[in-house]
Enzyme design. Structure first.
Site, short mmCIF file in Angstrom:
data_model
loop_
_atom_site.label_atom_id
_atom_site.label_comp_id
_atom_site.label_asym_id
_atom_site.label_seq_id
_atom_site.Cartn_x
_atom_site.Cartn_y
_atom_site.Cartn_z
N SER A 84 101.13 20.20 -3.43
CA SER A 84 99.69 19.92 -3.50
C SER A 84 98.80 21.16 -3.47
O SER A 84 97.58 21.01 -3.54
CB SER A 84 99.28 18.99 -2.35
OG SER A 84 99.67 17.67 -2.64
N LYS B 287 96.24 21.27 -6.16
CA LYS B 287 94.89 20.70 -6.08
C LYS B 287 93.81 21.77 -5.96
O LYS B 287 92.62 21.47 -6.14
CB LYS B 287 94.81 19.71 -4.93
CG LYS B 287 95.70 18.47 -5.12
CD LYS B 287 95.48 17.46 -4.01
CE LYS B 287 96.31 16.20 -4.22
NZ LYS B 287 97.68 16.30 -3.72
N SER C 49 94.60 15.57 0.95
CA SER C 49 95.58 15.80 -0.12
C SER C 49 95.92 14.51 -0.85
O SER C 49 97.06 14.27 -1.23
CB SER C 49 96.85 16.44 0.44
OG SER C 49 97.53 17.17 -0.56
#
Length: 285
Positions: free
Chosen positions: A48, A51, A103
């Site tokens: 993640s 992101k 997340s």
């Protein structure tokens, strides 16, 4: 929270050269200079931490007050999420909060579809942005970071990305926020409202002196990942740890080492696992 931040994490008595991370990098956020690195050009699944790129593009190209209608595709993403349902409406700004603090994978896909038109078009923009930033060891296949054989990055590239993202004032403010409340409109015409309190996954915030970002990541294939930043005085440092079971403590070790180094209080360390010419890289495009 009125408690003064502490540096308890830094009491762990190892040196940066003993880190357990598969890949690690410490970058001076001001100059782009590499202060410490291990296998920093090795391509690895970034989970993640992906992101960061998704958020940066949304901030550059999206309108944060837009209301996003959740699609069936967005509800089908696995892993951590907000539990969004088809037809719900949520502001793009709140999807950003959900991506960066919780997340949330469904939030990342919903935001990407809204800004890019389709997930595929948004991912193409992610890869174009990566090229423009000099992220030569990176390729994205999705906006959330779930594992895919062709979805990879490097510790060095993620530091370049975080450095760029931290220059965006909205991004910088969001990633140092510890909790936020958001609203999801439900039912016909958005008459129902579901409120959620989100807390950051970043354990360094409020616990490590100067911590101000950035993003966690985890999948079974990627292991535990962290892009961390901290600012003390005029210096901002960015630490990246990929596949590191001790990411919190070791991020603190690395950041403390960097601040000591910039203050003239620590010896320099050699680059571990990097090829010739990998030291002292600058702006990165």
């Amino acid at each position: 929270d009125s408690r003064a931040p502490t540096s308890d994490f830094s009491l762990y008595s190892i040196g940066p050269e003993e880190l357990s991370a598969a890949s690690a990098l410490l970058m001076d956020g001001d100059t782009g200079a590499i202060l410490f690195a291990r296998n920093h050009r090795e391509r690895r699944p970034p989970a993640s931490t992906t992101k960061i790129m998704t958020a940066l593009l949304i901030l550059e190209e999206g309108r944060l007050d837009d209301k996003v209608v959740i699609t069936e595709r967005a509800t089908g993403v696995g892993g951590t999420g907000l539990g969004l349902k088809r037809g719900q409406r949520i502001r793009l700004r709140d999807l950003l909060w959900a991506m960066l603090l919780r997340s949330a994978n469904d939030a990342a896909l919903a935001a990407a579809e809204h800004v890019g038109g389709t997930e595929e078009r948004f991912v193409a923009r992610m890869n174009s942005k990566a090229i423009s930033l000099g992220m030569e060891g990176t390729h994205f296949t999705n906006p959330h970071g779930l594992d895919h054989p062709e979805h990879y990055s490097t510790a060095y590239d993620l530091a370049l990305l975080a450095r760029q993202a931290q220059r965006n004032p909205t991004f910088a403010r969001m990633v140092q926020t510890r909790e936020v409340r958001l609203e999801i409109e439900t039912g016909r015409n958005g008459r129902g409202v579901k409120r959620k309190l989100l807390r950051t996954h970043n354990r360094l915030l409020g616990q490590f002196f100067g911590a101000d970002g950035v993003k966690t990541g985890y999948t079974e294939r990627a292991g535990r990942c962290l892009v961390a930043s901290a600012t003390r005085g005029e210096h901002q440092l960015i630490a990246v740890l990929l596949n590191d079971s001790y990411r919190w403590t070791e991020a603190a070790v690395l950041l403390e080492y960097g601040f000591a180094l910039l203050g003239g209080r620590a010896p320099s360390l050699r680059i571990l696992g990097g090829g010739p010419g990998d030291t002292q890289k600058g702006e990165g495009g």
